[in-house]
Scaffold this motif. Structure first.
Motif, PDB file in Angstrom:
ATOM      1  N   GLU B 264      59.838  96.252  49.126  1.00 29.28           N
ATOM      2  CA  GLU B 264      60.753  95.222  49.608  1.00 29.28           C
ATOM      3  C   GLU B 264      61.333  94.378  48.476  1.00 29.28           C
ATOM      4  O   GLU B 264      62.259  93.613  48.673  1.00 29.28           O
ATOM      5  CB  GLU B 264      60.068  94.328  50.641  1.00 29.28           C
ATOM      6  CG  GLU B 264      58.856  93.575  50.145  1.00 29.28           C
ATOM      7  CD  GLU B 264      57.561  94.264  50.532  1.00 29.28           C
ATOM      8  OE1 GLU B 264      57.551  95.514  50.619  1.00 29.28           O
ATOM      9  OE2 GLU B 264      56.546  93.564  50.731  1.00 29.28           O
ATOM     10  N   TRP B 265      60.816  94.557  47.266  1.00 31.22           N
ATOM     11  CA  TRP B 265      61.328  93.774  46.134  1.00 31.22           C
ATOM     12  C   TRP B 265      62.459  94.479  45.395  1.00 31.22           C
ATOM     13  O   TRP B 265      62.871  94.054  44.321  1.00 31.22           O
ATOM     14  CB  TRP B 265      60.202  93.460  45.148  1.00 31.22           C
ATOM     15  CG  TRP B 265      59.189  92.522  45.713  1.00 31.22           C
ATOM     16  CD1 TRP B 265      57.993  92.857  46.285  1.00 31.22           C
ATOM     17  CD2 TRP B 265      59.271  91.086  45.790  1.00 31.22           C
ATOM     18  NE1 TRP B 265      57.334  91.724  46.705  1.00 31.22           N
ATOM     19  CE2 TRP B 265      58.091  90.626  46.411  1.00 31.22           C
ATOM     20  CE3 TRP B 265      60.230  90.156  45.386  1.00 31.22           C
ATOM     21  CZ2 TRP B 265      57.846  89.280  46.646  1.00 31.22           C
ATOM     22  CZ3 TRP B 265      59.976  88.813  45.623  1.00 31.22           C
ATOM     23  CH2 TRP B 265      58.801  88.389  46.248  1.00 31.22           C
TER      24      TRP B 265
ATOM     25  N   LEU C 103      61.716  85.838  51.748  1.00 29.84           N
ATOM     26  CA  LEU C 103      61.528  86.951  52.678  1.00 29.84           C
ATOM     27  C   LEU C 103      60.186  87.650  52.463  1.00 29.84           C
ATOM     28  O   LEU C 103      59.560  88.117  53.401  1.00 29.84           O
ATOM     29  CB  LEU C 103      62.680  87.951  52.512  1.00 29.84           C
ATOM     30  CG  LEU C 103      62.693  89.114  53.493  1.00 29.84           C
ATOM     31  CD1 LEU C 103      63.026  88.621  54.894  1.00 29.84           C
ATOM     32  CD2 LEU C 103      63.717  90.160  53.066  1.00 29.84           C
ATOM     33  N   ASN C 104      59.760  87.729  51.209  1.00 26.84           N
ATOM     34  CA  ASN C 104      58.627  88.605  50.912  1.00 26.84           C
ATOM     35  C   ASN C 104      57.317  87.893  50.592  1.00 26.84           C
ATOM     36  O   ASN C 104      56.279  88.532  50.507  1.00 26.84           O
ATOM     37  CB  ASN C 104      58.984  89.521  49.736  1.00 26.84           C
ATOM     38  CG  ASN C 104      60.110  90.472  50.097  1.00 26.84           C
ATOM     39  OD1 ASN C 104      60.245  90.851  51.252  1.00 26.84           O
ATOM     40  ND2 ASN C 104      60.924  90.835  49.132  1.00 26.84           N
ATOM     41  N   TRP C 105      57.361  86.597  50.373  1.00 31.57           N
ATOM     42  CA  TRP C 105      56.110  85.905  50.088  1.00 31.57           C
ATOM     43  C   TRP C 105      55.484  85.516  51.416  1.00 31.57           C
ATOM     44  O   TRP C 105      55.449  84.348  51.801  1.00 31.57           O
ATOM     45  CB  TRP C 105      56.361  84.682  49.211  1.00 31.57           C
ATOM     46  CG  TRP C 105      55.104  84.084  48.655  1.00 31.57           C
ATOM     47  CD1 TRP C 105      53.822  84.436  48.952  1.00 31.57           C
ATOM     48  CD2 TRP C 105      55.023  83.017  47.705  1.00 31.57           C
ATOM     49  NE1 TRP C 105      52.947  83.666  48.245  1.00 31.57           N
ATOM     50  CE2 TRP C 105      53.639  82.785  47.470  1.00 31.57           C
ATOM     51  CE3 TRP C 105      55.959  82.243  47.035  1.00 31.57           C
ATOM     52  CZ2 TRP C 105      53.205  81.807  46.582  1.00 31.57           C
ATOM     53  CZ3 TRP C 105      55.513  81.264  46.157  1.00 31.57           C
ATOM     54  CH2 TRP C 105      54.151  81.059  45.929  1.00 31.57           C
ATOM     55  N   ASN C 106      54.967  86.513  52.122  1.00 26.85           N
ATOM     56  CA  ASN C 106      54.554  86.304  53.507  1.00 26.85           C
ATOM     57  C   ASN C 106      53.500  85.233  53.680  1.00 26.85           C
ATOM     58  O   ASN C 106      53.522  84.479  54.636  1.00 26.85           O
ATOM     59  CB  ASN C 106      54.033  87.610  54.089  1.00 26.85           C
ATOM     60  CG  ASN C 106      55.150  88.554  54.408  1.00 26.85           C
ATOM     61  OD1 ASN C 106      56.197  88.489  53.779  1.00 26.85           O
ATOM     62  ND2 ASN C 106      54.956  89.399  55.381  1.00 26.85           N
ATOM     63  N   ARG C 110      55.679  83.087  55.712  1.00 27.80           N
ATOM     64  CA  ARG C 110      55.603  83.963  56.884  1.00 27.80           C
ATOM     65  C   ARG C 110      56.759  84.967  56.919  1.00 27.80           C
ATOM     66  O   ARG C 110      57.023  85.577  57.951  1.00 27.80           O
ATOM     67  CB  ARG C 110      55.576  83.157  58.180  1.00 27.80           C
ATOM     68  CG  ARG C 110      54.262  82.396  58.365  1.00 27.80           C
ATOM     69  CD  ARG C 110      54.255  81.478  59.567  1.00 27.80           C
ATOM     70  NE  ARG C 110      54.957  81.981  60.727  1.00 27.80           N
ATOM     71  CZ  ARG C 110      54.401  82.677  61.711  1.00 27.80           C
ATOM     72  NH1 ARG C 110      53.122  82.953  61.659  1.00 27.80           N
ATOM     73  NH2 ARG C 110      55.116  83.080  62.729  1.00 27.80           N
ATOM     74  N   GLY C 111      57.413  85.163  55.796  1.00 25.23           N
ATOM     75  CA  GLY C 111      58.442  86.204  55.666  1.00 25.23           C
ATOM     76  C   GLY C 111      59.466  86.154  56.776  1.00 25.23           C
ATOM     77  O   GLY C 111      59.886  85.078  57.193  1.00 25.23           O
TER      78      GLY C 111
ATOM     79  N   LYS D 178      61.831  94.877  56.959  1.00 24.28           N
ATOM     80  CA  LYS D 178      61.499  93.469  56.732  1.00 24.28           C
ATOM     81  C   LYS D 178      62.250  92.604  57.733  1.00 24.28           C
ATOM     82  O   LYS D 178      63.206  91.923  57.392  1.00 24.28           O
ATOM     83  CB  LYS D 178      61.892  93.085  55.314  1.00 24.28           C
ATOM     84  CG  LYS D 178      60.761  93.196  54.328  1.00 24.28           C
ATOM     85  CD  LYS D 178      59.830  92.031  54.493  1.00 24.28           C
ATOM     86  CE  LYS D 178      58.631  92.128  53.567  1.00 24.28           C
ATOM     87  NZ  LYS D 178      57.752  90.961  53.752  1.00 24.28           N
ATOM     88  N   ASN D 183      57.916  93.377  60.709  1.00 25.05           N
ATOM     89  CA  ASN D 183      56.808  92.683  60.066  1.00 25.05           C
ATOM     90  C   ASN D 183      55.758  92.257  61.088  1.00 25.05           C
ATOM     91  O   ASN D 183      54.553  92.359  60.853  1.00 25.05           O
ATOM     92  CB  ASN D 183      57.358  91.464  59.332  1.00 25.05           C
ATOM     93  CG  ASN D 183      56.499  91.086  58.163  1.00 25.05           C
ATOM     94  OD1 ASN D 183      55.282  91.238  58.202  1.00 25.05           O
ATOM     95  ND2 ASN D 183      57.108  90.602  57.106  1.00 25.05           N
TER      96      ASN D 183
END
Lengths: 245, 288, 292, 374
Positions: B264-265, C103-106, C110-111, D178, D183
């Motif tokens: 996803e990065w 978006l990705n640092w859940n 919480r993304g 995503k 998710n």
């Protein structure tokens, strides 16, 4: 206090393989106008750019009041009392005439400038300077709406406003009508009176003869000749360098 | 080892797609010196034109693709004529051109969505089943091979064309200095018009090939374009070989990069590379 | 009436964004499309602290502003090396990178699930507590913030500092010769703008009571840019006008009664067209004092 | 035109428009249409979901009106774009609530949309029935907030159970979009699967706009899973499934309900063979498929379109009984049971407004069609 405000020793600048300024050593005296002449591309403007830090130098040093500088950065020029005008006029176009002047007068420190304490003083000074070059009536106009000659005058007023001790004028007379020339001349002479060192880049040898106390001739970035205007402007190699262009 | 081979192949495929976008972008940037954001929209136009010819006009794959490439080129030319040329004539700054181009991108994507809907359309169904080849333990399909070959062929032909012809010399002259070129008698507006046509046609080809490899949708323009721009900058702005090199580098970095970082990065990696180059090597690898 | 209050709140938030971005773009000439990143930082800090830890809104707001300032300092340092198109591109890249972090640092954000249940601000004086739960009281808070930002922007642009900013926009190199270390000015205004954007973000999070990364995408930065380009660069009033217009006009379009299958795309179409036409016929925007 | 004129024109538009908004008559007569709101992403990255759902809603509305409307009053839907974006959805909902004064909003699609206006809906007592929002947090959004789309909790748990017990796989990889949906289900799946003793050997996400999943798939292949849980929407799944086949990833691919879109299977063709997915059991939906094809031109039925269709039907059934008062609708929704929907054979809501006991089945694709597995 030394006699020479500014001195350059073995100053060198090259662009790729082209030597714009080569091993140039010149002394600029206090209270004198030093004319700099030379054909196009001889390195006159490059010299001004080097002295104001707008270009990094590749070799040599600048000596200001006896202190040797191996490097000059643009924002440091003012610290050493150096200011300039631009051959191709660089005003702050979409700002008023007044703001163009005020900006060189006001506070330099970031936070102090947010809370300017000397606004009234700066305003008075800007007004006086603008009156000096006959632009006060235009002070609310945008710089880009001025005529060519007015733009030149504004640039000169802006330079004078900085209270520098070394003034680098890059072709201040080019394209001016006679009356405006007179204004510029008066400014230059006034600066000399006040003991500043004035550098004057100019193509018109008649003006150089009239105004300058000392003349430096550049050719291909090298010093071709220097001395009193009467003697230098008579030398054959100088004339040839000019005619050759 | 297989993993490495396959990731490399993936990177090369992605790189070839970016190269097609970057080539046209760099070609246009080379003469106009502004960031033509509408370039992404032209790629979308190419993809949808191919879709139209295949689905509604019933053409074969090759004629449809060829026509689509021409349509994309003409749209690019038209944008130049109607928007960019008038703006450039009155000395608009780069930022004005950039924002106008952004507006055009929005307009074109909206128009396409109005006429074709927002769905995703794979074009591969028109081309039949895909042959899969194995190279050193990695897999690659026919379409993907064609993409790589097209990118290299377009690059080769374009370079040759610009080197050998009078047109190419004119393009180079304009790239060096438009005013001087005008003074020596080059009809710069006409040449720039042709450059828009060629550059946009190449982007259109990119759009068509992406359609055959994955599929088309109205909103794909911006992401394609951004990758193309990154490639062009990393490679060296305005230089064609730089654009291609940058594109493959970007494709490889993205795909090998997620070897150890989560997938996803991917976008963050791409833009990280951009920032890195802008800071430490702003002229790119092969500056013009 | 509720609808008008709602639109006023949204306009107020967008106006704060517009005024702050105008300081960076209109006055200083730095065409940043990273503003949504700071808007997002303000929103996320507020959301996380309010929903997760029950911190007071105003404390969360301050922390959000502080974090935005810190990040802006870093980003500003990177951006200070670029100008013109490259500045646009670099800021765009940084916006996308920060969006990727949202978006990705859940574990933190919480993304894509977003953060729900953000509470409205509460004023507590002694034992008396007053929650700004009604939209009207929230509107008062929003307008208060907007007015403060407006006054701050006016103060900045009328000071010597503001004059230096405009000179940077006009000719940075020439200004340096007059003794300014322009990079500090650029950093300062970038941070100030980011802090203001963080205020808008905190208001947004608390008003909507839910945030997710989609509100802080590149698209939002471009929207903010359109606000000031339409309203007029280098004019704080223009930024406010642009915000109101771009919030209200699309809403009016909802009433035109277009067939539903093209209405939504029509909005995008008009928006894109407006950008193109503005660039061709009026590059300084409606009330602009600066032409790009 | 000079600046002043433009300014005046715009001010005039805003003033006239605003005045009209405030002053126009908002009280409907009794034979007038019953208006309800719809919110979904009609533009932007998720537009295909919103457009498809809108088509499904249009079909449902036509059917309701063809059968005489609701107590003689025709049903009318006001479509608003939420762009899958909280701020935009909130504007749309505020307009529907305060200007159109709809008693019910059908929407939003993305959980981000629904969450963003749930507060406003709750406050104004507007019933909200989301046809697509799966985020578990929406259960707590309020009394007036319902959904006929199951919370992620159910589907993730079902997939975990199915993959361990029925497929007998111990080592699986996850590939997910995503988004709130991808998710959300992924989180539940992973937790449940590991609790049952399974092992997640690789977990790769991709941005919703990404269409090139090769490298994620390559990594997954290198981790040697026995199966892949692939949570993707139509747009990424079509290339994703093909890319998996091309790369020689020959293990079972298991997907989510977004795969119940026949466009995926016709477009992927043989590459989709053997792929499986979980879907809420719905008895008959051939008629719905045909009608959808007539309307959208392709055989595409994206995720949530069946729920959107059923949503209209559920609401008309309720309004038929209790009228258009939103509180009555809310109360009735908690008691109602709707049978024979296209998204499930029995739709009823629990005390959180969530769909009760989603009954999942598994479908398997073969030769371009997906059929239920026995």
């Amino acid at each position: 206090m030394e006699e020479n405000i500014l001195e350059i020793k073995r100053l060198t600048k090259h662009f790729g393989g082209v030597h714009a300024v080569q091993n140039l050593s010149v002394v600029f005296a206090r209270g004198a106008i030093t004319g700099i002449i030379g054909p196009n591309g001889s390195g006159k403007t490059t010299l001004v750019n080097l002295l104001t830090g707008m270009l990094p130098m590749d070799g040599g040093v600048i000596v200001s009041d006896g202190a040797t500088l191996r490097r000059m950065r643009a924002h440091e020029a003012r610290f050493y009392g150096i200011t300039r005008t631009f051959q191709n006029i660089r005003l702050f176009e979409q700002m008023t005439v007044l703001d163009n002047l005020l900006v060189v007068l006001t506070e330099r420190r970031v936070f102090a400038s947010l809370f300017e304490r000397h606004g009234a003083y700066h305003l008075k000074k800007a007004e006086a300077l603008l009156r000096q070059v006959g632009l006060w009536e235009k002070h609310n106009e945008l710089a880009l709406h001025l005529s060519y000659g007015q733009r030149k005058l504004l640039e000169i007023a802006r330079a004078i406003g900085t209270d520098a001790r070394v003034f680098l004028f890059d072709e201040p007379f080019a394209g001016l009508f006679p009356e405006m020339r007179e204004i510029v001349k008066r400014q230059l002479e006034a600066l000399r009176e006040q003991g500043a060192a004035v550098l004057l880049i100019e193509h018109n040898t008649e003006l150089i003869r009239q105004l300058s106390d000392y003349v430096v001739v550049l050719d291909s970035g090298k010093l071709l000749a220097e001395g009193k205007p009467e003697s230098v402007l008579r030398r054959r190699d100088v004339l040839e360098a000019y005619l050759g262009e | 080892m297989d993993l490495f081979v396959q990731l490399t192949i993936n990177g090369v495929i992605a790189g070839a797609i970016y190269a097609l976008i970057a080539l046209g972008f760099a070609l246009i940037f080379g003469v106009t010196k502004f960031f033509n954001l509408a370039h992404g929209a032209v790629a979308v136009v190419g993809g949808y034109a191919a879709f139209f010819f295949l689905e509604h006009a019933g053409l074969g794959v090759l004629p449809a693709a060829a026509l689509a490439v021409c349509v994309a080129g003409m749209v690019g030319f038209a944008l130049h004529k109607t928007v960019f040329l008038p703006l450039r004539r009155r000395q608009a700054t780069n930022l004005v051109l950039l924002i106008a181009a952004l507006g055009l991108l929005t307009v074109i994507q909206a128009l396409i969505a109005m006429f074709f809907g927002s769905q995703f359309h794979p074009l591969s169904q028109f081309a039949g089943a895909q042959e899969v080849y194995r190279i050193a333990g990695g897999a690659i399909t026919l379409v993907q091979l064609i993409i790589i070959i097209s990118a290299l062929a377009v690059f080769g032909l374009l370079t040759l064309f610009l080197k050998k012809t009078k047109f190419g010399k004119a393009v180079k002259a304009i790239g060096d200095d438009e005013e001087v070129a005008q003074i020596v008698g080059i009809n710069t507006h006409a040449i720039i018009g042709y450059v828009f046509f060629i550059g946009s046609a190449i982007a259109g080809l990119g759009g068509v090939l992406v359609g055959f490899d994955t599929g088309i949708e109205p909103t794909m323009g911006l992401s394609l374009l951004l990758k193309g721009i990154i490639a062009a900058i990393v490679g060296g702005v305005g230089s064609l070989s730089g654009a291609v090199l940058g594109a493959f580098l970007l494709g490889l970095a993205e795909n090998l990069g997620i070897w150890h970082i989560s997938g996803e990065w991917k976008d963050a990696i791409a833009f990280g590379i951009l920032i890195f180059f802008l800071i430490w090597r702003p002229r790119g690898i092969l500056p013009r | 009436m509720e609808y008008v209050i709602h639109l006023s709140i949204v306009s107020g938030i967008v106006a704060i964004l517009g005024m702050s971005l105008n300081l960076i773009v209109g006055y200083t000439g730095l065409l940043s499309v990273a503003h949504a990143a700071f808007y997002g930082i303000g929103a996320y800090v507020t959301a996380i602290l309010l929903a997760g830890f029950g911190v007071n809104f105003f404390l969360a707001l301050l922390l959000g502003m502080a974090l935005a300032a810190a990040v802006a300092l870093l980003i500003g340092l990177v951006l200070s090396r670029f100008d013109d198109d490259y500045y646009v591109l670099a800021s765009l890249g940084l916006n996308i990178i920060i969006y990727s972090v949202f978006l990705n640092w859940n574990t933190l954000t919480r993304g894509p699930l977003g953060i729900p249940g953000i509470s409205r601000p509460e004023l507590g004086i002694g034992g008396y507590r007053f929650g700004l739960t009604s939209n009207f009281s929230f509107l008062v808070l929003t307008l208060l913030c907007a007015v403060l930002v407006y006054l701050a922007a006016r103060f900045i642009t009328r000071s010597s500092f503001g004059r230096v900013l405009m000179a940077i926009r006009e000719d940075e190199q020439a200004l340096q010769v007059f003794g300014y270390r322009t990079v500090y000015y650029k950093l300062a205004i970038f941070v100030i703008g980011a802090v203001m954007a963080a205020v808008a973000g905190a208001l947004f999070a608390s008003y909507i009571t839910f945030i997710d990364p989609t509100s802080f995408m590149l698209r939002e930065s471009i929207f903010m840019l359109s606000v000031i380009i339409l309203g007029g660069l280098a004019n704080t009033n223009g930024a406010v006008a642009g915000a109101v217009i771009l919030v209200v006009l699309p809403e009016l379009l909802r009433f035109v009664g277009l067939p539903s299958n093209i209405a939504a795309q029509m909005r995008l179409l008009l928006y894109g067209l407006a950008l193109v036409l503005l660039m061709i016929y009026r590059p300084q925007g409606l009330f602009g004092k600066y032409r790009l | 035109m000079n600046a002043k004129e433009i300014v005046w024109i715009i001010i005039a538009i805003v003033v006239i428009g605003g005045g009209w908004l405030l002053l126009r008559d908002t009280t409907p007569a009794d034979t007038s249409p019953i208006k309800i709101g719809f919110i979904g992403p009609l533009t932007g990255d998720a537009a295909s979901i919103g457009e498809n759902a809108r088509a499904a809603v249009e079909i449902a509305v036509e059917e309701v009106n063809a059968a005489g409307g609701i107590n003689g009053r025709p049903l009318e839907v006001i479509y608003e774009d939420g762009q899958c974006n909280g701020a935009v959805a909130s504007n749309a909902a505020n307009k529907l609530i305060n200007i159109d004064r709809v008693p019910v909003i059908l929407g939003g699609a993305c959980s981000g949309e629904t969450s963003a206006f749930a507060g406003a809906a709750e406050q104004s007592r507007t019933v909200t029935l989301s046809y697509c929002s799966s985020a578990p947090a929406i259960s707590q959004a309020g009394d007036y907030i319902f959904r006929d789309y199951p919370s992620d909790t159910f589907q993730g748990a079902f997939a975990a159970k199915y993959m361990t017990e029925t497929l007998g796989t111990q080592n699986v990889a996850i590939l997910y979009a995503k988004s709130d949906w991808g998710n959300g289900i992924k989180d539940v799946f992973r937790r449940e699967f590991e609790e049952m003793g399974g092992n997640v050997v690789a977990e790769e996400g991709y941005e919703q706009t990404s269409r090139d999943l090769r490298s994620q798939l390559t990594k997954i292949k290198a981790a040697n899973p026995e199966a892949v849980y692939f949570l993707g929407y139509t747009e990424a799944s079509i290339p994703g499934l093909k890319q998996a086949k091309e790369l020689g990833l020959n293990v079972p691919l298991f997907g989510g309900d977004a795969w119940d879109d026949s466009k995926i299977w016709t477009d992927t063709g043989p590459a989709g063979d053997e792929a499986m997915y979980s879907i809420v059991y719905a008895p008959l939906n051939e008629e719905f498929r045909i009608k959808m094809k007539d309307r959208v031109g392709t055989n595409e039925i994206t995720i949530c379109s069946p729920q959107a269709y059923d949503g209209v039907k559920v609401l008309s059934q309720v309004m038929e009984k209790v009228g258009t008062d939103s509180e009555a609708i809310k109360n009735e929704l908690y008691n109602t049971i709707y049978a024979g929907g296209v998204s499930g054979d029995r739709i009823e809501f629990d005390e959180n407004g969530d769909l009760v006991g989603a009954n999942y089945i598994v479908k398997k694709a073969m030769n371009g069609v997906a059929e239920p597995v026995q």
